[in-house]
Scaffold this motif. Structure first.
Motif, short mmCIF file in Angstrom:
data_model
loop_
_atom_site.label_atom_id
_atom_site.label_comp_id
_atom_site.label_asym_id
_atom_site.label_seq_id
_atom_site.Cartn_x
_atom_site.Cartn_y
_atom_site.Cartn_z
N TYR A 1 48.99 19.89 0.76
CA TYR A 1 49.64 18.61 0.50
C TYR A 1 49.87 18.50 -1.00
O TYR A 1 48.91 18.37 -1.77
N PRO A 2 51.11 18.58 -1.41
CA PRO A 2 51.42 18.61 -2.83
C PRO A 2 51.07 17.33 -3.58
O PRO A 2 50.88 17.35 -4.79
N SER A 3 50.95 16.21 -2.89
CA SER A 3 50.63 14.96 -3.58
C SER A 3 49.13 14.79 -3.83
O SER A 3 48.72 13.89 -4.54
N VAL A 4 48.32 15.70 -3.27
CA VAL A 4 46.87 15.62 -3.45
C VAL A 4 46.45 16.58 -4.56
O VAL A 4 46.69 17.78 -4.50
N VAL A 5 45.82 16.03 -5.59
CA VAL A 5 45.33 16.85 -6.70
C VAL A 5 43.94 17.38 -6.37
O VAL A 5 43.63 18.54 -6.62
N LEU A 6 43.10 16.52 -5.81
CA LEU A 6 41.74 16.89 -5.48
C LEU A 6 41.33 16.19 -4.20
O LEU A 6 41.55 14.99 -4.04
N THR B 1 48.49 12.65 -7.11
CA THR B 1 49.34 12.81 -8.29
C THR B 1 49.80 11.44 -8.77
O THR B 1 49.73 10.45 -8.03
N SER B 2 50.30 11.39 -9.99
CA SER B 2 50.76 10.12 -10.55
C SER B 2 51.86 9.50 -9.71
O SER B 2 51.84 8.29 -9.44
N SER B 3 52.80 10.31 -9.28
CA SER B 3 53.90 9.77 -8.48
C SER B 3 53.41 9.28 -7.11
O SER B 3 53.91 8.29 -6.59
N ALA B 4 52.43 9.95 -6.54
CA ALA B 4 51.90 9.51 -5.25
C ALA B 4 51.11 8.22 -5.38
O ALA B 4 51.11 7.39 -4.47
N ARG B 5 50.44 8.03 -6.53
CA ARG B 5 49.68 6.80 -6.73
C ARG B 5 50.58 5.58 -6.81
O ARG B 5 50.17 4.47 -6.51
N ASN C 1 49.59 3.16 -0.29
CA ASN C 1 48.90 3.80 0.84
C ASN C 1 49.16 5.30 0.96
O ASN C 1 49.14 5.83 2.07
N ALA C 2 49.37 5.99 -0.14
CA ALA C 2 49.64 7.43 -0.08
C ALA C 2 48.45 8.20 0.47
O ALA C 2 48.61 9.11 1.29
N GLY C 3 47.24 7.84 0.05
CA GLY C 3 46.05 8.52 0.54
C GLY C 3 45.86 8.33 2.04
O GLY C 3 45.51 9.27 2.76
N GLU C 4 46.13 7.11 2.50
CA GLU C 4 46.00 6.83 3.92
C GLU C 4 46.98 7.66 4.74
O GLU C 4 46.64 8.20 5.80
#
Length: 86
Positions: A1-6, A52-56, A60-63
C-alpha cells in the motif's frame, strides 16, 4: 500500500488480539472467530498506521487501508482429517 509509510507495531497486534478476545466474550464465547477480528480491526489498527502526507490529507485514509486488507485477506479454515492420507 503506497500510502502507508509504516504499519502497525507488535503492540498493535497485541491490541488486536486482546480486542478480538473481548469481542468474543461480549458475544458470549470463550473463543475468537474471524468475524471478531474483522469487527475490531479498524478501530484497533487504523490509528496506528503512519501514512504519507498526501494520504493524511484524505479523511479516514487509515480506515480505508485496513478495510481493504480485511476484505482481501482469506479467512482461515480448518480441514477435518478424514483418516486418509493423499
Amino acid at each position: 500500500y503506497p500510502s502507508v509509510v509504516l504499519g502497525s507495531s507488535p503492540r498493535g497486534a497485541l491490541a488486536l488480539m486482546k480486542a478480538s478476545k473481548c469481542m468474543a466474550a461480549i458475544e458470549g464465547r470463550n473463543y475468537v472467530l474471524p468475524d471478531d477480528v474483522k469487527k475490531v480491526a479498524v478501530p484497533t489498527l487504523a490509528h496506528r498506521l503512519m501514512m504519507t502526507s498526501s494520504a493524511r490529507l484524505k479523511l479516514n485514509a487509515g480506515e480505508e487501508v485496513i478495510k481493504e486488507i480485511i476484505e482481501k485477506a482469506p479467512v482461515p479454515t480448518e480441514t477435518v482429517f478424514d483418516g486418509v492420507y493423499n
